[in-house]
Design an enzyme around this catalytic site. Structure first.
Site, PDB file in Angstrom:
ATOM      1  N   HIS A  68       0.856  -1.104  -0.003  1.00  0.00           N
ATOM      2  CA  HIS A  68      -0.011   0.155  -0.042  1.00  0.00           C
ATOM      3  C   HIS A  68       0.748   1.237  -0.251  1.00  0.00           C
ATOM      4  CE1 HIS A  68       1.145  -0.571   4.045  1.00  0.00           C
ATOM      5  NE2 HIS A  68       0.655   0.703   4.316  1.00  0.00           N
ATOM      6  N   ALA A  69       0.162   2.436  -0.323  1.00  0.00           N
ATOM      7  CA  ALA A  69       0.911   3.680  -0.080  1.00  0.00           C
ATOM      8  C   ALA A  69      -0.287   4.865   0.459  1.00  0.00           C
ATOM      9  CB  ALA A  69       1.517   4.044  -1.501  1.00  0.00           C
TER      10      ALA A  69
END
Length: 283
Positions: A68-69
């Site tokens: 994820h970011a």
């Protein structure tokens, strides 16, 4: 609340994917986000950069990486992808390598997917479900195990729009001991424990969920508040917290913040979190 089946469409599940290294494994999960209209290629690059900058903290349980970011313009809508690798891949994590499952999350905000993370953590922490997911022969079988729906409905569900969050989650496994007396409070104030990751919206939510499970079993839920946050915010909030729970990589990034920092290796293991909580409160 949006159901997990709406966050993870059938077309976002791939099995036996070949990836020569961790970056290619993350890219495979990002490609599925792109193909299902959840994010752009730019978000895949952001997920890879997150690991390059913060280390392999996204490997939050043995064999499992949660890519994820931060929310960004590269995210078109909240959604997930699921990649089971043909061969295990090293991410560089001291205890949880090698990785065989990469689940990616793209989120438009920091809160809409919290229930979904809880649901996913609970599923992956259950040994029987985890084994069934590892042995599933088709994306339809995985989808049915993750959503609890009949596999025959998967293709119809995959055609619906993906949006925001799901249902309730945590994690678990490990022996639990008798609960301790609740922490002393001055003036009736609740204690705060921070669970921290690089972005405050992915792995920290898994750990928050697991810690809340332990607190509930101890009967401490009314005494301790758990807040998932990122490294920058954690430094500012550290003085108000009783403790910080995080990964080894993030602990090194935080350094000395004047508050006890406890390392958790398996973010879905209630047994380990139970032990860490007892060490924190010396009970």
């Amino acid at each position: 609340m949006v159901a997990l089946k709406e966050l993870l469409p059938l077309d976002a599940i791939r099995l036996d994917v070949s990836a020569p290294n961790w970056a290619k494994a993350v890219r495979a999960s990002g490609d599925l986000l792109v193909s299902t209209g959840t994010a752009t290629d730019g978000y895949t690059a952001e997920m890879i950069a997150n690991v390059a900058e913060n280390g392999p903290y996204i490997v939050l349980a043995p064999g499992f990486a949660f890519a994820h970011a931060r929310p960004s313009p590269a995210v078109l809508r909240t959604g997930m992808s699921w990649v089971r690798l043909a061969e295990p891949v090293e991410f560089g994590h001291e205890t949880n390598d090698p990785v065989t499952l990469v689940v990616a999350l793209a989120a438009t905000d920091s809160g809409s997917h919290t229930d979904a993370m809880a649901t996913l953590a609970r599923l992956l922490a259950d040994p029987e479900t985890s084994r069934a997911l590892a042995e599933a022969r088709t994306p339809e079988e995985v989808w049915a195990l993750v959503t609890g729906e009949d596999a025959a409905q998967a293709r119809n569900a995959a055609a619906t729009a993906v949006t925001a969050a799901p249902a309730e989650t945590p994690a678990a496994g490990g022996a639990e001991r008798e609960a301790a007396d609740p922490p002393a409070r001055s003036g009736g104030d609740r204690h705060t424990i921070l669970t921290v990751c690089g972005n405050g919206l992915g792995t920290s939510l898994f750990l928050k969920n697991t810690l809340e499970q332990v607190l509930e079993r101890w009967g401490w839920s009314s005494f301790v508040t758990v807040e998932a946050t990122d490294t920058i915010s954690a430094k500012g909030k550290a003085s108000e917290a009783a403790a910080i729970l995080t990964s080894g990589e993030i602990a090194r990034t935080l350094g000395d913040v004047g508050t006890p920092v406890r390392v958790v290796e398996n973010f879905t293991d209630t047994g380990e979190v139970d032990r860490v909580l007892r060490e924190t409160y010396e009970v």
